[in-house]
Write an enzyme that holds these catalytic residues in place. Sequence first.
Site, short mmCIF file in Angstrom:
data_model
loop_
_atom_site.label_atom_id
_atom_site.label_comp_id
_atom_site.label_asym_id
_atom_site.label_seq_id
_atom_site.Cartn_x
_atom_site.Cartn_y
_atom_site.Cartn_z
CB SER A 1 -0.94 0.00 1.21
OG SER A 1 -0.17 -0.05 2.40
CB CYS A 2 4.41 1.86 0.55
SG CYS A 2 5.69 3.11 0.46
#
Length: 117
Positions: free
Chosen positions: A10-11
């Site tokens: 999700s970064c």
Amino acid sequence: MTIAIYGIKSCSTMKKAFTKLDELGVSYDFHDYKKQGIDKDSVHRWVYELGIDKVLNKRGTTWRKLTDEQKQAADANIDTAIDLLIENTSMIKRPIVEGQSVLLCGYDEAEFEATFL
């Protein structure tokens, strides 16, 4: 060439790295160390090849949430820092890109292009 890219799915920085690798036609295997964890040998290798200052992300919230004692212990002893990275994978700078004769830490578009073009 197939490489391994380590990070957290999700970064936003990881998303940039995935996009750049796709653009460059580099095939990769993704290892989400938030979900899968990370082994001590890998972290040890990264720290000793790249340096603790490169691998340990002191700008994130996970580092800031550590106690002063934990931070001082990590600064004083590299093995303590490695153990903290394994316990708190969010403190590992993202992405780590590893392949045959390749080891990168963090996303730098120019570095990716120079390495994989």
